[in-house]
Design an enzyme around this catalytic site. Structure first.
Site, PDB file in Angstrom:
ATOM      1  N   HIS A   1      42.205  26.841  47.794  1.00  0.00           N
ATOM      2  CA  HIS A   1      41.006  27.511  47.802  1.00  0.00           C
ATOM      3  C   HIS A   1      40.991  28.083  49.257  1.00  0.00           C
ATOM      4  CE1 HIS A   1      36.873  27.953  48.074  1.00  0.00           C
ATOM      5  NE2 HIS A   1      36.860  27.791  46.707  1.00  0.00           N
TER       6      HIS A   1
ATOM      7  N   GLU B   1      38.597  28.310  51.337  1.00  0.00           N
ATOM      8  CA  GLU B   1      37.749  27.461  52.225  1.00  0.00           C
ATOM      9  C   GLU B   1      38.834  26.567  53.109  1.00  0.00           C
ATOM     10  OE1 GLU B   1      34.547  26.260  49.935  1.00  0.00           O
ATOM     11  OE2 GLU B   1      33.937  28.490  49.840  1.00  0.00           O
TER      12      GLU B   1
HETATM   13  P1  13P Z   1      30.444  30.584  44.412  1.00  0.00           P
HETATM   14  O1  13P Z   1      30.457  30.444  43.074  1.00  0.00           O
HETATM   15  O2  13P Z   1      29.277  29.674  45.164  1.00  0.00           O
HETATM   16  O3  13P Z   1      30.562  32.007  44.975  1.00  0.00           O
HETATM   17  O4  13P Z   1      31.518  29.778  45.084  1.00  0.00           O
HETATM   18  C1  13P Z   1      32.913  30.130  43.981  1.00  0.00           C
HETATM   19  C2  13P Z   1      33.942  29.121  44.631  1.00  0.00           C
HETATM   20  O5  13P Z   1      34.495  29.256  45.754  1.00  0.00           O
HETATM   21  C3  13P Z   1      34.491  28.407  43.760  1.00  0.00           C
HETATM   22  O6  13P Z   1      35.626  27.856  43.925  1.00  0.00           O
END
Ligand code: 13P
Length: 242
Positions: free
Chosen positions: A92, A94
């Site tokens: 991911h 993040e």
């Molecule tokens: P959002 O749906 O909050 O934009 O996040 C998407 C996401 O990163 C799912 O892994």
């Protein structure tokens, strides 16, 4: 193939939140309905597995590449499987951003997830600057080349443009189609015919309002949802749109 709707709860939810998963699981979606999968934080996985009663598949948001060892604070894919998790998300954006994970790390985690018997959702996606510079396909190719596991078994790709995550911004349907077509071509180049069998999800600001249109796009086999997956009402509205 019915759509796959995956909720990534990120670092959200304490004990009371598992009631949302119980409600999702109890919704009784019926034949041909989308599959619902939820990745709660590690701390809720065991409780989520119990309340989901198989109606929703439960997974992890990350795993360590090793099965065990001196890695304080980390969780292995084998540990997730031991809790009853069915899948794991790796790569991911993040985690790439917050934990400095690169494509080789993501590949090692994907291999670990598969070795533990989990399905693996491998995330890729370009930043705003990369899109503006016309580098989207190149970035996706590089991420795939560096992070794809040895075979296509139990593999799902999630295309999540970094600039669309949590921003309310969504690429045009044409841009989603182009990215997914590119990813499909790379998967077939890597795995041969087996590359056609890999499901590709779209993620980034998916809501009940836009899910129906996104799921109509060629090669979009489902959605990976962050914020809009935190309540049963919202996730089930996405499922209804599918
Ligand atoms: P959002 O749906 O909050 O934009 O996040 C998407 C996401 O990163 C799912 O892994």
């Amino acid at each position: 193939m019915p759509a796959l709707i995956v909720g990534n709860w990120k670092m959200n939810g304490t004990g009371e939140a598992v009631a949302e998963i119980a409600e999702m699981a109890g919704a009784g979606m019926g034949v041909g309905a989308p599959s619902l999968w939820i990745a709660p934080p590690f701390t809720l996985i065991d409780r989520a597995v119990i309340v989901s009663a198989g109606g929703v598949k439960i997974g992890g948001q990350d795993c360590h590449a090793k099965a065990s060892g001196a890695h304080t604070g980390c969780v292995s894919a084998a540990m997730l499987a031991d809790l009853g998790a069915n899948f794991v998300i790796v790569g991911h954006s993040e985690r790439r951003r917050d934990n400095g994970e690169g494509n080789a790390d993501v590949r090692a985690k994907a291999m670990a997830g598969k070795a533990a018997g989990l399905e693996v959702i491998l995330c890729i996606g370009e930043t705003r600057d990369e899109r503006d510079a016309g580098q989207t396909n190149e970035v996706l190719s590089t991420q795939l080349a560096g992070s794809l596991p040895d075979d296509a078994e139990a593999l799902i790709i999630a295309y999540e443009p970094v600039w669309a995550i949590g921003t309310g911004l969504v690429p045009t349907l044409e841009d989603v189609a182009a990215a997914h077509a590119h990813i499909r071509a790379r998967l077939v180049a890597c795995y041969g015919p087996a590359g056609h069998g890999v499901r590709i999800l779209y993620g980034g600001s998916v809501t009940p309002a836009n899910a129906g249109d996104l799921l109509q796009v060629a090669e979009v086999g489902g959605v990976l949802v962050g914020g809009a997956s935190l309540t049963a009402a919202s996730l089930l509205a996405i499922a209804a749109a599918a």
